[in-house]
Scaffold this active site. Structure first.
Site, mmCIF file in Angstrom:
data_model
loop_
_atom_site.group_PDB
_atom_site.id
_atom_site.type_symbol
_atom_site.label_atom_id
_atom_site.label_comp_id
_atom_site.label_asym_id
_atom_site.label_seq_id
_atom_site.Cartn_x
_atom_site.Cartn_y
_atom_site.Cartn_z
ATOM 1 N N TYR A 157 -3.634 3.050 2.877
ATOM 2 C CA TYR A 157 -2.392 2.812 3.629
ATOM 3 C C TYR A 157 -1.630 1.688 2.951
ATOM 4 O O TYR A 157 -2.162 0.592 2.761
ATOM 5 C CB TYR A 157 -2.677 2.448 5.098
ATOM 6 C CG TYR A 157 -1.378 2.292 5.868
ATOM 7 C CD1 TYR A 157 -0.565 3.392 6.119
ATOM 8 C CD2 TYR A 157 -0.928 1.040 6.283
ATOM 9 C CE1 TYR A 157 0.653 3.255 6.784
ATOM 10 C CE2 TYR A 157 0.292 0.896 6.955
ATOM 11 C CZ TYR A 157 1.069 2.018 7.197
ATOM 12 O OH TYR A 157 2.278 1.890 7.841
ATOM 13 N N ASP A 241 -2.622 -4.344 -3.317
ATOM 14 C CA ASP A 241 -1.931 -4.466 -2.036
ATOM 15 C C ASP A 241 -2.763 -5.427 -1.178
ATOM 16 O O ASP A 241 -3.788 -5.050 -0.616
ATOM 17 C CB ASP A 241 -1.822 -3.083 -1.391
ATOM 18 C CG ASP A 241 -1.254 -3.134 0.020
ATOM 19 O OD1 ASP A 241 -1.134 -4.238 0.578
ATOM 20 O OD2 ASP A 241 -0.948 -2.062 0.570
ATOM 21 N N LYS A 269 2.157 -10.007 6.156
ATOM 22 C CA LYS A 269 1.399 -10.534 7.306
ATOM 23 C C LYS A 269 1.250 -12.062 7.307
ATOM 24 O O LYS A 269 2.173 -12.753 7.686
ATOM 25 C CB LYS A 269 0.040 -9.824 7.385
ATOM 26 C CG LYS A 269 0.243 -8.281 7.374
ATOM 27 C CD LYS A 269 -0.701 -7.532 8.235
ATOM 28 C CE LYS A 269 -0.622 -6.042 7.972
ATOM 29 N NZ LYS A 269 -0.317 -5.217 9.099
HETATM 30 C C1 LIG Z 1 -2.771 -2.504 3.450
HETATM 31 C C2 LIG Z 1 -1.377 -2.472 3.968
HETATM 32 N N1 LIG Z 1 -0.352 -2.397 3.109
HETATM 33 C C3 LIG Z 1 0.921 -2.377 3.505
HETATM 34 C C4 LIG Z 1 1.233 -2.434 4.842
HETATM 35 C C5 LIG Z 1 2.663 -2.397 5.271
HETATM 36 O O1 LIG Z 1 3.061 -3.634 5.728
HETATM 37 P P1 LIG Z 1 4.318 -3.755 6.722
HETATM 38 O O2 LIG Z 1 3.927 -3.068 7.973
HETATM 39 O O3 LIG Z 1 4.511 -5.229 6.849
HETATM 40 O O4 LIG Z 1 5.441 -3.085 6.010
HETATM 41 C C6 LIG Z 1 0.222 -2.525 5.796
HETATM 42 C C7 LIG Z 1 0.526 -2.593 7.234
HETATM 43 O O5 LIG Z 1 -0.304 -2.607 8.097
HETATM 44 C C8 LIG Z 1 -1.122 -2.526 5.349
HETATM 45 O O6 LIG Z 1 -2.135 -2.553 6.237
#
Ligand SMILES: Cc1ncc(COP(=O)(O)O)c(C=O)c1O
Length: 439
Positions: A157, A241, A269
Site C-alpha cells: 500500500y 516508502d 504521518k
Molecule cells: C505505507 C504507506 N504509504 C503511503 C501511504 C499514504 O499516505 P497518505 O495517506 O498520507 O497519503 C500510507 C497511508 O496509510 C501508507 O500506509
C-alpha cells in the site's frame, strides 16, 4: 455459568451502546458514499463516531470510552494531544498558512536531513501527505533514469495514487483496476516480496526507473539488502516508502532499523506530528530536478508543481517537535513500543492456544512489532471476524475492523490489561459460538 453472547446478542449490545452513532450514520450515508471518506473507517453495522481523544483513549458520541489502536492511522506515535506537540501547534496557529516561505520549513527539512539516513547531505521536498511523497519520488526517479516503468510489490500500500493501486490485492491485475488506464497499468511491474530473482528479471529489461519498497511490509532483511545491491547494479532508483515506518521502526525508520540506505525516502504521518504532511528526501543528485535553473531546464526537465498545503506551519511546527522528541527520547520510546507489540501479540497467540483455536497474531517488524494484526483461522466462519470486531468494540477496544492497528509507546498497564481482556472475550465468543474450529 452465563452463556457467552451469540452474534445477534453482540449486535444488539453494539446497537444499544451506540444509538447516537447509528443516527449519525444514517445522516452520513446520505451525503458520504457508505458514510465514510477512508476505507479503513467503514465498519458494520455502522462506524462509531468519535468526539474526543486524549493520550491513549478515544470517546464516542454515546459516551463510550476506548483504548485506541488506530492512533491517527499511525501518525499519533505519541498518542493523542501530547502537550508538547499541542503547544507547537498552538504557537503556529497564531499565524495562518501564508503561502510563503518561513524559517520553520528550513528547520523542518534540516531535522529530516539530520535524522533520516538517505537524506544526509541531500535535499528534502515537502508535500501534503504520504501518497504525494510517493508520487513525487517516482516522478524524479523517472526524470533521473529516463525510464518509465516502476516495480512494486504484491499487496503493498503506497496511498491512493493510481499506479500504486495496481498492487492492491489478489487476484493481481484484476482487483482495484477499474478507472486506471491500461497505459498506466502497463508501466507497473508487480513482484512478490522476498523473490530477488523476480526483481532482477524486471530490472534486466532495462526499462525500470525505480522500485518501491514499503518500509512496513513483510520482507526479510536479506531481501532489502539484495534490493540495495540490485538497484545499484542496474541503476534503478531504490525508493523506500517510510510513510508508516519512518520514526516508528526507529528514529531513522526502516532504513536505519535494517541498516540499508535507499536512494529516496517517501515520508508522511509522524513528520507532521499529527497534522497533514509529506516529504521526499534523498541525494541532491536525484532531487536536483526540483531546482530552478535556466529556461531550457525549467521548461523541459524540471517537474513544475505547486502544492497549496506544502509546508503548512501547523504540520511542520508539530513535525519538528515530534521528530526531535523521537531523537532525544529514543531510548525510552522504541524499546517500550517494541515491548508493547511483543506483549500484545504474544498474549493473543497464547490466548488462542489456551482456547485451542487458531489465531495468528503478529506485527511489523516481526521481531519488534510497532503495530498489531491478527488473522483468524482460514476455516473460520465469515461471521467470526464480525463477532470479534463487535466484541472488541463492546469492550472498549478500538481499531480498524477486527484486530489491526497501530500502537503507541504510551499505553499504561491498565490499558494493556483491558486490551488483553477484550482479546480473550473476543476469542471465547468465536469458540463458544463454533465460528472457528478447535485445533
Ligand atoms: C505505507 C504507506 N504509504 C503511503 C501511504 C499514504 O499516505 P497518505 O495517506 O498520507 O497519503 C500510507 C497511508 O496509510 C501508507 O500506509
Amino acid at each position: 455459568v452465563t452463556p457467552l453472547p451469540t452474534v445477534s446478542d453482540l449486535e444488539k449490545e453494539f446497537i444499544k451502546k451506540h444509538s447516537k452513532s447509528q443516527k449519525l450514520y444514517e445522516r452520513a450515508r446520505n451525503i458520504l458514499p457508505s458514510g465514510v471518506s477512508h476505507d479503513g473507517r467503514f465498519a458494520k453495522p455502522f462506524p462509531i463516531y468519535m468526539v474526543k481523544a486524549e493520550g491513549t483513549h478515544k470517546w464516542d458520541v454515546d459516551g463510550n470510552e476506548y483504548v485506541d489502536y488506530v492512533m491517527g492511522h499511525g501518525g499519533a506515535l505519541f498518542g493523542y494531544g501530547d502537550p508538547r506537540l499541542r503547544a507547537a501547534m498552538e504557537k503556529a496557529l497564531a499565524n495562518p498558512h501564508m503561502g510563503a516561505c518561513t524559517e520553520l520549513e528550513i528547520e523542518w527539512a534540516e531535522t529530516i536531513e539530520r535524522l533520516v539516513p538517505c537524506a544526509k547531505n541531500g535535499y528534502v521536498r515537502g508535500c501534503s501527505c504520504g501518497g504525494e511523497a510517493v508520487e513525487e519520488a517516482v516522478r524524479v526517479a523517472r526524470i533521473h533514469t529516463g525510464k518509465d516503468k516502476i516495480v512494486i510489490h504484491e499487496g503493498c500500500y503506497h496511498g491512493k495514487w493510481e499506479e500504486t493501486c495496481v498492487g492492491r490485492g489478489p487476484p493481481y491485475g484484476l482487483v482495484n483496476q477499474k478507472g486506471i488506464p491500461k497505459a498506466i497499468r502497463e508501466n507497473v511491474i508487480l513482484v512478490p516480496y522476498n523473490k530477488p530473482e523476480a526483481v532482477e528479471a524486471a530490472f534486466r529489461t532495462g526499462e525500470v526507473a525505480c522500485i518501491l519498497l514499503q518500509g512496513n511490509a513483510p520482507y526479510t532483511k536479506d531481501y532489502i539488502k539484495t534490493l540495495r545491491e540490485l538497484t545499484t547494479k542496474y541503476g534503478v532508483v531504490f525508493i523506500m516508502d517510510e510513510v508508516v515506518s519512518g520514526f516508528r521502526y526507529s528514529v531513522g525508520g526502516a532504513q536505519e532499523y535494517y541498516g540499508v540506505t535507499p536512494d529516496l525516502a517517501a515520508l508522511g504521518k509522524v513528520i507532521g506530528g499529527g497534522a497533514p504532511c509529506g516529504a521526499v528526501a534523498g541525494p541532491k543528485e536525484i532531487l536536483q530536478y526540483y531546482e530552478f535553473r535556466d529556461e531550457y531546464w525549467n521548461r523541459f526537465i524540471r517537474p513544475a508543481v505547486g502544492g497549496t498545503w506544502n509546508m503548512q506551519p501547523l504540520s511542520i511546527a508539530a513535525g519538528i517537535e515530534a521528530m526531535n522528541i523521537c531523537d532525544k527520547e529514543h531510548e525510552k520510546i522504541y524499546p517500550r513500543l517494541y515491548e508493547i507489540g511483543k506483549r500484545l501479540t504474544k498474549n493473543l497467540n497464547d490466548t488462542a492456544a489456551d482456547l485451542h483455536i487458531k489465531v495468528t497474531a503478529g506485527g511489523l517488524p516481526p521481531e519488534n512489532p510497532t503495530n498489531i494484526t491478527a488473522t483468524l483461522d482460514p476455516h473460520a466462519s465469515p461471521l467470526a471476524a464480525y463477532a470479534v470486531d463487535l466484541t472488541l468494540k463492546n469492550n472498549g477496544f478500538f481499531s480498524y475492523r477486527g484486530i489491526s492497528g497501530h500502537t503507541t509507546f504510551k499505553y499504561t498497564e491498565e490499558d494493556l490489561r483491558q486490551t488483553e481482556d477484550a482479546f480473550r472475550k473476543a476469542l471465547e465468543v468465536i469458540k463458544e459460538n463454533k465460528l472457528t474450529p478447535t485445533v
